[in-house]
Design a protein around this motif. Structure first.
Motif, short mmCIF file in Angstrom:
data_model
loop_
_atom_site.label_atom_id
_atom_site.label_comp_id
_atom_site.label_asym_id
_atom_site.label_seq_id
_atom_site.Cartn_x
_atom_site.Cartn_y
_atom_site.Cartn_z
N MET A 275 -2.89 -16.94 7.39
CA MET A 275 -1.72 -17.76 7.98
C MET A 275 -1.94 -17.13 9.37
O MET A 275 -1.74 -15.88 9.64
N THR A 276 -1.97 -17.99 10.41
CA THR A 276 -1.92 -17.63 11.70
C THR A 276 -0.49 -18.04 12.29
O THR A 276 -0.28 -19.58 12.52
N TRP A 277 0.42 -16.99 12.66
CA TRP A 277 1.74 -17.64 12.88
C TRP A 277 2.06 -18.04 14.21
O TRP A 277 2.65 -18.87 14.62
N SER A 278 1.26 -17.38 15.13
CA SER A 278 1.75 -17.72 16.58
C SER A 278 0.59 -18.44 17.13
O SER A 278 -0.51 -18.45 17.03
N PRO A 279 1.04 -19.65 17.88
CA PRO A 279 0.06 -20.36 18.65
C PRO A 279 -0.60 -19.63 19.75
O PRO A 279 -1.67 -20.22 20.53
N VAL A 280 -0.19 -18.44 20.25
CA VAL A 280 -0.58 -17.60 21.45
C VAL A 280 -1.36 -16.35 20.64
O VAL A 280 -0.77 -15.60 20.04
N PRO A 281 -2.65 -16.17 20.98
CA PRO A 281 -3.34 -14.86 20.45
C PRO A 281 -2.73 -13.62 20.82
O PRO A 281 -2.68 -12.77 20.03
N SER A 282 -2.32 -13.35 21.94
CA SER A 282 -1.74 -12.14 22.54
C SER A 282 -0.40 -11.73 21.96
O SER A 282 -0.15 -10.92 21.45
N CYS A 283 0.10 -13.07 21.35
CA CYS A 283 1.33 -12.71 20.77
C CYS A 283 1.40 -12.41 19.55
O CYS A 283 1.97 -11.40 18.88
N GLN A 284 0.05 -12.92 18.58
CA GLN A 284 -0.48 -12.52 17.20
C GLN A 284 -0.57 -10.98 17.22
O GLN A 284 -0.03 -10.32 16.23
N ILE A 285 -1.52 -10.59 18.26
CA ILE A 285 -1.80 -9.28 18.55
C ILE A 285 -0.87 -8.42 18.56
O ILE A 285 -0.79 -7.14 17.99
N THR A 286 0.07 -8.59 19.45
CA THR A 286 1.38 -7.73 19.89
C THR A 286 2.28 -7.72 18.57
O THR A 286 2.57 -6.54 18.14
N MET A 287 2.38 -8.71 17.69
CA MET A 287 3.36 -8.57 16.60
C MET A 287 2.73 -7.71 15.57
O MET A 287 3.38 -7.02 14.96
N TYR A 288 1.49 -7.96 15.36
CA TYR A 288 0.73 -7.07 14.41
C TYR A 288 0.67 -5.57 14.52
O TYR A 288 0.82 -4.79 13.83
N TYR A 289 0.54 -5.30 15.86
CA TYR A 289 0.68 -3.99 16.40
C TYR A 289 1.86 -3.14 16.11
O TYR A 289 1.85 -2.04 15.59
N TYR A 290 3.09 -3.94 16.45
CA TYR A 290 4.21 -3.33 16.43
C TYR A 290 4.48 -3.29 14.93
O TYR A 290 5.27 -2.19 14.31
N VAL A 291 4.58 -4.21 14.02
CA VAL A 291 4.62 -4.13 12.67
C VAL A 291 3.94 -3.12 12.02
O VAL A 291 4.38 -2.40 11.15
N GLY A 292 2.57 -2.98 12.27
CA GLY A 292 1.87 -2.03 11.86
C GLY A 292 2.24 -0.64 12.20
O GLY A 292 2.26 0.21 11.29
N PHE A 293 2.66 -0.31 13.44
CA PHE A 293 3.32 1.12 13.85
C PHE A 293 4.60 1.29 13.08
O PHE A 293 4.70 2.33 12.84
N ALA A 294 5.47 0.02 12.99
CA ALA A 294 6.58 0.40 12.18
C ALA A 294 6.65 0.93 10.65
O ALA A 294 7.00 1.79 10.27
N TYR A 295 5.58 0.22 9.93
CA TYR A 295 5.18 0.71 8.68
C TYR A 295 4.40 2.21 8.77
O TYR A 295 4.71 3.03 7.86
N LEU A 296 3.77 2.47 9.43
CA LEU A 296 3.16 3.82 9.84
C LEU A 296 4.53 4.97 9.93
O LEU A 296 4.35 5.98 9.34
N MET A 297 5.17 4.67 10.88
CA MET A 297 6.38 5.51 10.83
C MET A 297 7.23 5.54 9.69
O MET A 297 8.00 6.63 9.73
N MET A 298 7.27 4.63 8.92
CA MET A 298 8.07 4.63 7.75
C MET A 298 7.31 5.06 6.49
O MET A 298 7.73 5.05 5.31
N ARG A 299 5.95 5.59 6.87
CA ARG A 299 5.20 6.25 5.78
C ARG A 299 4.76 5.32 4.76
O ARG A 299 4.61 5.41 3.69
#
Length: 540
Positions: A275-299
């Motif tokens: 699934m590619t949720w965003s029609p804009v690639p830079s938005c898709q990349i930003t979304m995954y970066y911050y979600v991944g970072f949030a998961y990292l900080m939540m262990r």
């Protein structure tokens, strides 16, 4: 999807005749001495495209014409001031709001001196005017359509400028008396409450959460359109609402609220395969970066690894396909490097197998470093310093949601970074000894507690405590298919497992054997692509 008008040829911002220029502006166009002729023609065509709601032409102008003129005439200096342009376009308010958005964004991105304090204020007031124009109507949407890329850039730049202003405002020691007084008197400018208000208002106006929920539950399109209402079914509001969800996730990460960062994306099923949720690639990349970072900080390292792996694969497969503006290209490059570093942090703390296409670049560039970190470094101090340096490079630029203390002219722009760094490093220090123990356990199928204790220079009692800690840290909350990204089940998703039976430690590898078939299929596909390219070259 916007259709391409049949009578519109390739866009060239320099090919104009008098008929291209609106009647009301023809007299002004020849007399505006501060604006170069190609720029005058470009701006008037831009204005006409906006008035005609010609999305295809607006997209060409925004993605191609603006960049081309910037590169040729305004590479390191500002575009013509809004005051000079205002007369040229006959005081068109909508055009001026959009032009100011581009004007101030270019100053932030390319002008060496950066924005002045008054320009930071003016950019904020322009965003307020633009969002008020979009949000004010109660019955019908505004007569405006913009390309998806521009809509994402508006939301992305809005949060970026807020982030920059928060950092700027927190550095009080180097401010002049005039700047200090202006900042103290204008505490409502770029206030976090106003930024949050804009994002939540766009989300509510578009009913994007209702639409996404209906989509996730398999509702037909006519039902989704009815739920969306007149605003949510309009592309301008629909995509601004979606991009605001991503922007809100980013903002919550910047202030350290990782739980809420994931909560706002509950209706976006990031883990849904393909699934590619965003029609804009830079938005898709930003979304995954911050979600991944949030998961990292939540262990939640397994979920973080999955997020980073998925988006890095996406970048590998699409990097030559999508258009990115010059300043965005640098941002995406940096964010990609940051995600590779964050992925290395996750794999150091929670080793597991990942896709070979993502692992190969890590091993090529940083293989020695990754292996050293997974062994616990040369020394414990070396391990901690290396992990800390990688975290500081890869983490976002945190900001404080509160105002600085104006009675004390002190710098506190690093306070949030220091706090988040401490939270992460506390976890790293707990695992420093575990990494060394893991490196020895991987060499054996079984060994005695006494033997391992002698290897790691611990007493048997200390080792048993560390093994219990190790066992606890191996368990992660892993997303298990539910709708919410926050939910999951405790699982051991590591490259090894062990248990202690009396005085003996028994170790079992959980690594899955390499899938050689997939590797050979990938190489065959690459050879086929190369063969097609060679044929196309020789046939020309």
């Amino acid at each position: 999807m916007y259709s391409v008008p049949e009578d519109d040829g390739p866009y060239d911002p320099y090919s104009f005749n008098t008929g291209d220029i609106p009647m009301f502006a023809r007299g002004v166009a020849s007399g505006s001495s501060h604006v170069p002729e190609p720029v005058r023609n470009f701006l008037l065509l831009f204005q006409q495209a906006l008035q005609d709601n010609n999305v295809y032409q607006i997209q060409n102008i925004y993605e191609t014409g603006f960049d081309r003129l910037t590169e040729q005439l305004f590479k390191s200096r500002p575009w013509p001031s809004p005051e000079d342009v205002k007369d040229l376009v006959g005081g068109d308010q909508l055009f001026m709001m959009l032009y100011r958005e581009l004007y101030y964004r270019h100053i932030y991105a390319s002008v060496k001196e950066g924005p002045s304090l008054s320009q930071r204020f003016e950019s904020y007031y322009n965003y307020c005017a633009l969002f008020n124009y979009i949000l004010a109507p109660e019955d019908q949407p505004v007569p405006l359509e913009l390309p998806n890329l521009w809509l994402w850039d508006i939301v992305d730049e809005f949060i970026y400028q807020f982030q920059q202003f928060a950092q700027f405002r927190s550095r009080l020691s180097n401010k002049s008396n005039e700047e200090f007084m202006k900042l103290e008197e204008n505490q409502s400018v770029w206030n976090i409450h106003s930024v949050l208000n804009v994002l939540y208002s766009l989300i509510a106006k578009s009913r994007i959460n209702t639409q996404l929920n209906a989509y996730n539950t398999g509702q037909p399109q006519d039902v989704i359109d009815e739920l969306a209402g007149p605003f949510g079914s309009h592309p301008l509001y629909k995509f601004l609402g979606f991009f605001s969800l991503v922007g809100l996730c980013r903002l919550q990460c910047l202030i350290g609220d990782y739980y809420l960062a994931l909560t706002v994306l509950d209706n976006i099923q990031l883990h849904k395969k393909g699934m590619t949720w965003s029609p804009v690639p830079s938005c898709q990349i930003t979304m995954y970066y911050y979600v991944g970072f949030a998961y990292l900080m939540m262990r939640r390292y397994s979920d973080a690894i999955k997020c980073f792996t998925d988006i890095l694969l996406y970048i590998q497969r699409t990097k030559n396909v999508f258009h990115v503006r010059s300043y965005q290209h640098d941002m995406i490059q940096k964010q990609t490097e940051q995600m590779y570093s964050l992925l290395q942090l996750c794999l150091s703390l929670h080793p597991q197998s990942i896709d070979d296409s993502v692992m190969r670049p890590i091993l090529d560039k940083h293989g020695d470093r990754l292996q050293k970190l997974q062994r616990g470094g040369t020394t414990e101090e070396d391990y901690i310093q290396e992990m800390e340096a990688m975290f500081v490079f890869a983490c976002p630029k945190f900001i404080s949601p509160t105002m600085p203390n104006f009675s004390e002219r002190q710098d506190n722009h690093r306070d949030m970074l220091i706090l988040q760094q401490k939270v992460f490093m506390d976890e790293v220090k707990e695992q420093a000894k575990i990494a060394v123990i893991r490196s020895f356990l991987k060499l054996y199928s079984s060994l005695s507690v006494a033997k391992l204790a002698s290897f790691v220079d611990m007493s048997e009692a200390e080792l048993r405590t560390s093994l219990m800690t190790f066992k606890h840290k191996m368990k992660n909350l892993v997303w298990s298919g539910s709708a919410s990204s926050l939910e999951g089940q405790l699982k051991i998703v590591s490259d090894m497992d062990f248990y202690v039976d009396g005085d003996m430690i028994h170790i079992a590898s959980t690594k899955v054997g390499a899938k050689y078939g997939e590797y050979f299929i990938a190489q065959i596909q690459k050879c086929d692509e190369l063969k097609k390219r060679l044929k196309s070259v020789t046939s020309q």
